[in-house]
Enzyme design. Structure first.
Site, PDB file in Angstrom:
ATOM      1  N   SER A 262      39.087  48.540  49.403  1.00  0.00           N
ATOM      2  CA  SER A 262      38.937  48.088  47.893  1.00  0.00           C
ATOM      3  C   SER A 262      39.626  48.822  46.908  1.00  0.00           C
ATOM      4  O   SER A 262      39.810  50.698  46.943  1.00  0.00           O
ATOM      5  CB  SER A 262      37.484  47.933  47.194  1.00  0.00           C
ATOM      6  OG  SER A 262      36.700  48.937  46.771  1.00  0.00           O
ATOM      7  N   ASP A 263      40.314  48.399  45.675  1.00  0.00           N
ATOM      8  CA  ASP A 263      40.590  48.971  44.563  1.00  0.00           C
ATOM      9  C   ASP A 263      39.334  49.153  43.766  1.00  0.00           C
ATOM     10  O   ASP A 263      38.541  49.133  43.693  1.00  0.00           O
ATOM     11  CB  ASP A 263      41.531  48.851  43.705  1.00  0.00           C
ATOM     12  CG  ASP A 263      42.733  49.608  43.536  1.00  0.00           C
ATOM     13  OD1 ASP A 263      41.877  50.921  43.242  1.00  0.00           O
ATOM     14  OD2 ASP A 263      43.373  49.189  43.005  1.00  0.00           O
ATOM     15  N   TRP A 264      39.442  50.791  43.311  1.00  0.00           N
ATOM     16  CA  TRP A 264      39.215  51.243  42.465  1.00  0.00           C
ATOM     17  C   TRP A 264      37.624  50.298  41.883  1.00  0.00           C
ATOM     18  O   TRP A 264      38.205  49.911  40.453  1.00  0.00           O
ATOM     19  CB  TRP A 264      39.226  52.444  40.847  1.00  0.00           C
ATOM     20  CG  TRP A 264      38.450  53.310  40.706  1.00  0.00           C
ATOM     21  CD1 TRP A 264      37.383  53.338  39.670  1.00  0.00           C
ATOM     22  CD2 TRP A 264      38.203  54.426  41.220  1.00  0.00           C
ATOM     23  NE1 TRP A 264      36.872  54.124  39.121  1.00  0.00           N
ATOM     24  CE2 TRP A 264      37.180  55.090  40.567  1.00  0.00           C
ATOM     25  CE3 TRP A 264      39.089  55.898  42.235  1.00  0.00           C
ATOM     26  CZ2 TRP A 264      36.614  56.464  40.461  1.00  0.00           C
ATOM     27  CZ3 TRP A 264      38.732  56.987  41.814  1.00  0.00           C
ATOM     28  CH2 TRP A 264      37.392  57.192  41.187  1.00  0.00           C
ATOM     29  N   ALA A 265      36.242  50.360  42.092  1.00  0.00           N
ATOM     30  CA  ALA A 265      35.070  49.800  41.686  1.00  0.00           C
ATOM     31  C   ALA A 265      35.759  48.142  41.483  1.00  0.00           C
ATOM     32  O   ALA A 265      35.143  47.104  40.853  1.00  0.00           O
ATOM     33  CB  ALA A 265      35.131  50.142  40.288  1.00  0.00           C
ATOM     34  N   SER A 266      36.315  47.748  42.342  1.00  0.00           N
ATOM     35  CA  SER A 266      36.583  45.977  42.025  1.00  0.00           C
ATOM     36  C   SER A 266      35.778  45.037  42.473  1.00  0.00           C
ATOM     37  O   SER A 266      35.824  43.791  42.875  1.00  0.00           O
ATOM     38  CB  SER A 266      38.042  46.125  42.116  1.00  0.00           C
ATOM     39  OG  SER A 266      38.272  46.239  43.731  1.00  0.00           O
TER      40      SER A 266
END
Ligand code: BGC
Length: 710
Positions: free
Chosen positions: A263-267
């Site tokens: 996942s992208d940062w905290a997505s």
């Protein structure tokens, strides 16, 4: 083929241990991190300390700490599975290559592959197993700060550059201790954010998705990219992080991607901000059921997945599939055999030479009224706000920019022969103070640019004109009757509609890395012949955005959008500089195109036959140079609207003065087809124009025909 060794391993893991493999945490030198690893709650660590989206300097990597954490994972955690350390190694680790958009301007895939090999060696030697690169988002909007991390507006160029980057990072030998796993990002459509606002919404139809945005991802999956990162954005109402259709049906099933999705940062947690999940637990459920494999830093999986399995909301079988993918990549990249890092002596000299060739080849000569190159014996003045600048040449995501060899443009000019012929008009003096300095020269080199902090993640602009004070400064010098050379160090295309008038020559130098200043001076003095070509259209004014060359035909002659038939009252509709454009100090002449076989049947194409289209390029100038020969295809009539021209091949060739070379492009099913309204790839019988030329405006063409007879 599935690995029985990994399947066996997974069988013996508890659900908590499995979820631990799907959890990526940030690196910290704390007891808590050690405890979590010891308890089997960590599968990966991101080395993100102090990096905020690529514009802050990162801490030096402490390899001893990484090895210590690895030892805990191997010897003290219940599974003994090694950690995988990831870092945003984007266009440099110690030695910094040009920003990716500039790299694309080189149109040199071999150079890009070598450069990324060098970057991988440096990163691997510091304990990095995995990089979050390349970014292969199609970018049509220079207001979007992240266009600097992309390879521009074209799917074919982006695919070719993306494949070269993946090969460079991963090499042929995945298990080698010099190889690092690559990550194609940001799947999917992230570059299409409305208004160029980072993280915003996108509207992408299935037709546009398949014919533009998906293509580079298909290409890198075929090149065995290890991992893929999802986009923060939503596409037409569906955040990518929870889209099973995009992640599972298309990426994993249709494209056959075998690695894992991060996942992208905290997505995953951001699904709550998107308001498709009421809390982080529901967010974890949606992402896991979409088969998004690893959770970057927001702890949604580690906190909730075990419980979700117990409640029957996520099946253990789904978790097993996700864990399998993570372990498969750890195994493929040799982490079970070589979990620890032994720092090696890196050949920086070699890497600097690659960086220099790269910055030489990516700079684009936009204008030259017979003023460049300048002879060393000529008296010139050099001025401008970027004369002393160093950091901005490196652009966003240049983590360790203290390599000690980065020079300002002034420093390089001072090292030149005949440097007593150069006067420096220093800023920020008052304008009146500068006049006496430049009075006696007829040529002034003006070094302009933007800070690296104005582009990159979350750094977008509403106005991409040359900054007003820089334009006024150049204008004043021009009004003194001087010849002006603009050296422009920007991270994105800028709108030069007004400013262009005040320059006799423009060298677009981008933010070109460690050797940028040396390349600029070498081009100005003609030691290097410029050969960069634009990977993104340059608009005249910001209001022309979006403007990109591969736009569908409509109205009149179909060129109204990018060509002359203007429908703006207040501005020409043509671009300032088109896609593929760039000048040289020599001149290349193109002969009429020839085709070996003007007609093929659909069946012949399906059996692998190709049209062989060729052209002869002659260097008619007085010096050797490199030219990027570009091949575009246009489908004359199709069941869907098709782009006026689409790049389908390019070849960068070196040609001695007065010499010539024949270039042949092969066009087959892949180059002539498109995805139709049902999402199926098809080639339709009919006539096509094939163009070969120096940029996308070429009208040097030949007609070929695809017939539908058995
Ligand atoms: C960016 C990614 C990056 C990640 C990790 C995110 O904010 O969008 O491109 O890889 O952070 O640093």
């Amino acid at each position: 083929m599935r690995s029985s060794k990994i399947i066996e391993k997974i069988k013996n893991m508890s659900i908590e241990e499995k979820v631990g493999q799907l959890n990526q945490i940030q690196l910290e030198d704390t007891k808590q991190v050690r405890d979590e690893i010891r308890r089997g709650r960590v599968g990966s660590i991101i080395l993100a300390d102090t990096a905020t989206a690529g514009n802050d300097k990162q801490k030096k990597i402490n390899v001893d700490l990484l090895n210590e954490l690895q030892r805990i994972a191997l010897e003290e955690s219940p599974t003994g599975i090694p950690l995988i350390f990831g870092r945003d190694v984007i266009h440099g680790h110690h030695i910094v290559m040009p920003i990716p958009l500039a790299e694309a301007a080189s149109f040199n895939t071999e150079l890009l592959e070598n450069a990324y090999r060098a970057v991988a060696e440096e990163a691997a030697s510091d304990g990095v197993h995995w990089t979050f690169s390349p970014m292969i988002d199609i970018s049509r909007d220079p207001r979007w700060g992240r266009c600097i991390e992309s390879f521009g507006e074209d799917p074919y160029l982006t695919s070719e550059m993306g494949k070269a980057a993946v090969c460079g990072f991963q090499s042929d030998d995945y298990k080698s201790t010099d190889s690092i796993a690559a990550c194609a990002k940001h799947y999917l459509g992230y570059g299409a954010v409305e208004g160029g606002r980072d993280y915003g919404k996108t509207e992408i139809s299935e037709y546009t998705m398949r014919n533009y945005y998906l293509k580079p991802f298909k290409a890198v999956v075929e090149e065995n990219v290890a991992t893929v990162m999802n986009s923060f954005s939503e596409i037409s109402g569906q955040p990518v992080a929870s889209s099973r259709y995009l992640l599972y049906d298309i990426l994993k099933t249709e494209l056959g991607f075998e690695g894992f999705i991060i996942s992208d940062w905290a997505s995953i947690a951001k699904l709550v901000n998107h308001r498709v999940a009421k809390d982080e637990k529901e967010a974890a459920m949606l992402a896991a059921n979409a088969e998004l494999d690893m959770d970057m830093v927001d702890r949604c999986y580690i906190e909730h997945l075990s419980e979700l399995v117990e409640e029957g909301k996520v099946s253990e079988e789904t978790i097993d599939k996700m864990v399998y993918r993570v372990l498969y990549i750890k195994d493929k990249f040799g982490l079970f055999e070589n979990p620890y890092t032994e720092q090696k002596k890196v050949n920086f000299e070699k890497h600097i030479a690659i960086a220099k060739q790269f910055s030489d080849e990516c700079m684009v000569l936009l204008k030259n009224n017979d003023i460049l190159p300048i002879k060393h014996s000529k008296r010139i003045a050099v001025t401008g706000p970027f004369l002393h600048e160093k950091r901005s040449h490196l652009g966003s995501w240049a983590p360790d920019y203290d390599a000690g060899i980065l020079k300002s443009i002034q420093e390089v000019f001072l090292e030149c022969e005949d440097n007593d012929k150069i006067v420096f008009a220093e800023l920020p003096y008052l304008w009146d103070d500068i006049i006496p300095t430049i009075r006696d020269v007829d040529t002034v080199v003006i070094v302009l640019g933007e800070s690296a902090k104005l582009s990159g993640e979350d750094n977008c602009l509403t106005n991409i004109d040359l900054p007003r004070e820089q334009l006024e400064f150049a204008k004043k010098i021009k009004l003194l009757g001087k010849k002006t050379v603009g050296v422009m160090c920007f991270g994105r295309p800028i709108a030069l509609g007004e400013a262009e008038l005040y320059f006799d020559a423009i060298l677009y130098a981008w933010q070109s890395g460690t050797c940028a200043a040396q390349s600029i001076v070498d081009i100005i003095y003609g030691k290097v012949n410029p050969s960069g070509k634009l990977p993104m259209t340059f608009p005249r004014v910001t209001g022309q955005i979006p403007i990109y060359y591969n736009y569908p035909s409509y109205f009149g002659n179909g060129m109204a959008y990018y060509g002359d038939g203007s429908n703006y009252w207040d501005c020409k509709s043509t671009p300032m500089y088109p896609f593929g454009y760039g000048l040289s100090y020599t001149n290349f002449e193109y002969s009429q195109i020839r085709c070996e076989n003007y007609i093929l049947t659909l069946d012949e194409l399906k059996n692998g036959e190709t049209f062989k289209v060729s052209v002869i390029i002659t260097n008619t100038g007085v010096r050797a140079g490199k030219e990027t020969v570009q091949c575009y295809v246009s489908d004359r009539v199709a069941s869907m609207t098709r782009p006026i021209k689409e790049l389908k091949g390019f070849s960068k060739v070196f040609i001695e003065k007065k010499a010539c070379k024949e270039i042949v492009f092969e066009l087959g099913l892949e180059e002539l087809g498109f995805y139709n309204r049902n999402g199926e790839f098809c080639v339709e019988a009919g006539e096509f124009d094939v163009f070969i030329g120096r940029d996308c405006m070429t009208d040097n063409k030949v007609k070929i025909t695809v017939m539908n007879i058995k």
